[in-house]
Each structure stands twice: as structure tokens, then as C-alpha cells.
Write an enzyme that holds these catalytic residues in place. Structure first.
Site, PDB file in Angstrom:
ATOM      1  N   PRO A   1      -6.944  -4.851  -0.656  1.00  0.00           N
ATOM      2  CA  PRO A   1      -5.697  -4.086  -0.688  1.00  0.00           C
ATOM      3  C   PRO A   1      -5.926  -2.652  -1.148  1.00  0.00           C
ATOM      4  CG  PRO A   1      -5.315  -6.274  -1.522  1.00  0.00           C
ATOM      5  CD  PRO A   1      -6.803  -6.173  -1.289  1.00  0.00           C
ATOM      6  N   CYS A   2      -5.399  -1.703  -0.368  1.00  0.00           N
ATOM      7  CA  CYS A   2      -5.734  -0.295  -0.583  1.00  0.00           C
ATOM      8  C   CYS A   2      -4.760   0.441  -1.494  1.00  0.00           C
ATOM      9  CB  CYS A   2      -5.806   0.427   0.757  1.00  0.00           C
ATOM     10  SG  CYS A   2      -4.222   0.506   1.645  1.00  0.00           S
ATOM     11  N   GLN A   3      -3.607  -0.154  -1.806  1.00  0.00           N
ATOM     12  CA  GLN A   3      -2.585   0.577  -2.560  1.00  0.00           C
ATOM     13  C   GLN A   3      -3.074   1.152  -3.888  1.00  0.00           C
ATOM     14  OE1 GLN A   3      -2.138  -2.300  -1.050  1.00  0.00           O
ATOM     15  NE2 GLN A   3      -0.343  -2.204   0.259  1.00  0.00           N
TER      16      GLN A   3
ATOM     17  N   PHE B   1      -5.669   2.689  -4.538  1.00  0.00           N
ATOM     18  CA  PHE B   1      -6.435   3.914  -4.342  1.00  0.00           C
ATOM     19  C   PHE B   1      -5.813   4.849  -3.313  1.00  0.00           C
ATOM     20  CE2 PHE B   1      -9.210   0.360  -5.413  1.00  0.00           C
ATOM     21  CZ  PHE B   1      -9.747   0.818  -6.600  1.00  0.00           C
ATOM     22  N   SER B   2      -4.710   4.433  -2.699  1.00  0.00           N
ATOM     23  CA  SER B   2      -4.106   5.216  -1.633  1.00  0.00           C
ATOM     24  C   SER B   2      -3.502   6.508  -2.169  1.00  0.00           C
ATOM     25  CB  SER B   2      -3.012   4.395  -0.943  1.00  0.00           C
ATOM     26  OG  SER B   2      -2.283   5.189  -0.036  1.00  0.00           O
TER      27      SER B   2
END
Length: 405
Positions: free
Chosen positions: A91-93, A95-96
Site C-alpha cells: 500500500p502506497c498511501q 509514502f504518497s
């Protein structure tokens, strides 16, 4: 380097973590890997995969039924030393750039689970991807930590140990130059999907690791498509506009930011050798104009969601460049990144099918859920064509190594 004919027909085995709607998995399947397990906790994403399996969509019909649950609860013991590739997009959130930027403090940071999968499965290779925000300066130390955990997956974090203490142990182990235990040669690069034939300017950090005992020499595939080639066809020869049957009087002016670049291209007098970037117009040209709230006959997921509006910083994607990065958003789908902008200033939301094309999903691949849910799945996905390009290079190395053995 090309795989031998014998190995080119033999599927290699893979395990897919954080499968989402299946973008990375599709690209890896297209590269010749056979998924043995798929893990994803989101119900809608799992519904999307299951629905395409029920419909007999290839290659999804041959995938295992996804394990719908938390990856932290998954048992990897049946796959130990039987898998060629472990892949996934944690899940990228955390570091987004569009998220809360909490990084390791975010409970959605599941990179430690990627390291556990590598440690327990012991694959010959792994492929993980994330947003370019992972390379932000304020995440530099944690990114180093991620790389070292994947390099030495058996050097696990102790109970109640801070991640910084674990990082220090990993650094000492790394600088000692020891070769004991399981280790991987890990490299990474920020790749722009547009450089690999995806009609979207989408930069992702891709991490690839090979088990150190294999002794592989790896480099990422070089860009196959370029902006300069697109500008040449648009503003030097006009070939792009001719292909789209746009007369000279209907063609727009050169965007100001490209004027000097086009002048240099004209001065050089030679078309760049690479293929051109693909644009929104290139991939949407044959789709009918969508009808509001009603799926277009014969075209999956193609209906108009009303209510789009432009505002400062959210102006939509122009027709004649790759689309802006499709995003999932923290509090719902951000409309500005998921809109089509007409030359006259009108904007409308992309349909789900249009967004799927921008992510290079096949047209027979259905997305489950309402517009916002389907767009969230696509915003979280890896472009199929970019993942296939990287996975093909990995397969070539693994196939040739198997033949040599």
C-alpha cells in the site's frame, strides 16, 4: 538476452502480494509467470479478480482464487523454495505525495510483510513497486531500511526493537561483508510508465532483487518511448495529427513549455529512434462518447459520471499528451487527476473503461463496484504494460539460469 525456446514455454512460479485489482499480476502473467497464490484484503479488488475468473477472462481464469485477508495472517510455508518470483505493490498511501506522508508511522506501511514473504518463501527473485514519494528526502533513512531488510531478510527485527535500532544492526551486517545466510542483490529505479508505452505520466519506484547465490547481473529495461519522438511527430512532421485526421486549421498551437525543445529537435534534423509517447487521444480514439449513468452497449464499464469541474491545480488531462497520474485519493477519488480536458475548457470525468485503458488493462477486464470504487482500484493499480516489461527481463534471467543448471 533472450530466453531459450525450451524455457520460453515453461511457466515460472510466482506469489503475488497486495494484488489489488490485478494490474501487476496481469503484467507478470503476460510475461510468462504462473501465479500460485494471490493475497489481497480489499473486498472490491478481490471481487474484481473473482468476477473476471467467473467470466473466463484470460489469464485470470487460470489464477488461484485470491486469499481475501490481511497479508500478515498468510502462511507461506507451502511455497518455501518452490517459487521463482515474489511480487507486489505494498500500500502506497504512507509514502504518497497526495497522502498524509506518515511513512513508517502509518499502520498501512506493510513493507515489513514484503520482507517476511521473501524470508519465508526464499524465492529466486522479487519485484516490488511503490509511489515515487518513497524517494522523498524525509523518507531517506526509512527507504534505506527497506532496502536492507530486503537484502538480508533473515536478519529480523527483535521484539520491542525500534526500527532505527534494527537499521543499525542491518548496516553493521552489511558493512561487515559477510555472506552468511539468505541475501539478495537489490536495486531500484524510478520508472515513468509513459517511457514503456503506457499513455499516462506515472512514475513508480520499482525494486528488483535476485538471490545473491545466483550471481545475476541485472539492469532495468531502457525506455522504449520518448517525449521527443511525440513532439517530433506533432510539431515537426505533423504525422501525429494526420493519423488522427485533424486538419491543419484545427490543430492546437505548440504548448509554450515545449517551444524551445521543438526548436532543438528541428535543428538536429533527425527523428529520435525510440517510439513516441502514447497520448490520451491515441488510446481513446475508438471509444464512443459515453452516456450519463448508462453503460455503452458492447463496452464494459463505459458510462459518464457527471459533476466534473476544474479548479486551480485540478485541470484534467489534455488529449494530446499522456494522461496525468490517475490517483486513488485519501478521502475518495481526486477528480482533477481523473478528468479529461477538452481544448475549449470543458472537462468531464474519465469513464472506468477509459481509465482502464490509461492503465493498459485489457478491454475485456471488468472492474467491480460503483464509479468511485472502480476508479480507486485503478488509481492504486500498476500499469499492466510497464509491469510486463520489467517482468519479461526478470523471466529472461531466471529462464536462462534454469537452462544452464
Amino acid at each position: 538476452m533472450k530466453a531459450s525456446k525450451n524455457n520460453a514455454s515453461r511457466p515460472l512460479e510466482s506469489v503475488e502480494l497486495f494484488a489489488g485489482a490485478g494490474g501487476l499480476a496481469l503484467g507478470i502473467s503476460d510475461a510468462g509467470f504462473h501465479h500460485r497464490a494471490m493475497i489481497e484484503r480489499d473486498r472490491w479488488a478481490c471481487d474484481t479478480i473473482r468476477y473476471n475468473q467467473e467470466r473466463g477472462v484470460s489469464p485470470v481464469v487460470n489464477w488461484p482464487t485470491p486469499y481475501q485477508g490481511d497479508v500478515r495472517d498468510f502462511d507461506y510455508s507451502p511455497y518455501e523454495e518452490r517459487i521463482d518470483l515474489v511480487s507486489g505493490g505494498p500500500p502506497c498511501q504512507p509514502f504518497s505525495i497526495g497522502g498524509k506522508h506518515r511513512g513508517y508511522r502509518d499502520d498501512r506501511d506493510i513493507f515489513p510483510e514484503a520482507a517476511r514473504a521473501v524470508r519465508e518463501i526464499r524465492p529466486r527473485a522479487f519485484l516490488f513497486e511503490n509511489v515515487r514519494g518513497l524517494l522523498r528526502p524525509n523518507f531517506a533513512e526509512y527507504f534505506k531500511y527497506i532496502l536492507l531488510r530486503l537484502t538480508y531478510p533473515e536478519l529480523v527485527r527483535r521484539a520491542n526493537d525500534k526500527w532505527t535500532n534494527h537499521l543499525a544492526r542491518l548496516e553493521r551486517h552489511h558493512t561487515a561483508g559477510t555472506s552468511r545466510g539468505l541475501s539478495y542483490n537489490v536495486t531500484f529505479r524510478a520508472l515513468n510508465a509513459a517511457d514503456y508505452g503506457v499513455p499516462q505520466a506515472r512514475v513508480r519506484v520499482v525494486l528488483v532483487g535476485f538471490r545473491a547465490d545466483l550471481g545475476f547481473e541485472w539492469s532495468f529495461p531502457e525506455p522504449e518511448h520518448t517525449l521527443d519522438s511525440l513532439l517530433w511527430d506533432q510539431w515537426v512532421t505533423g504525422e501525429y495529427w494526420d493519423e488522427h485526421s485533424i486538419s491543419k486549421r484545427r490543430r492546437p498551437s505548440i504548448p509554450q513549455r515545449f517551444v524551445s525543445r521543438v526548436a532543438k529537435l528541428k535543428s538536429a534534423g533527425e527523428k529520435p529512434s525510440a517510439a513516441r509517447w502514447r497520448t490520451v487521444r491515441d488510446v481513446l480514439r475508438d471509444l464512443p462518447e459515453p452516456t450519463e449513468r448508462q453503460e455503452t452497449k458492447g463496452v464494459l464499464n463505459h458510462w459518464l459520471n457527471p459533476g466534473a469541474r476544474a479548479y486551480t491545480g485540478h485541470t484534467g488531462s489534455p488529449f494530446d499528451l499522456p494522461a496525468k497520474t490517475l490517483k486513488a485519493g485519501v478521502h475518495g477519488v481526486p477528480g482533477g487527476e481523473n478528468m479529461l480536458a477538452h481544448a475549449d475548457g470543458r472537462v468531464r470525468y474519465f469513464t472506468v473503461r477509459e481509465a482502464a485503458r490509461l492503465q493498459t488493462f485489457p478491454d475485456n477486464y471488468a472492474l467491480e463496484g460503483a464509479w468511485s470504487e472502480a476508479m480507486r482500484q485503478l488509481g492504486n493499480a500498476v500499469p499492466v504494460k510497464m509491469s510486463q516489461t520489467v517482468a519479461v527481463r526478470i523471466r529472461e534471467l531466471l529462464s536462462n539460469e534454469a537452462e544452464a543448471a
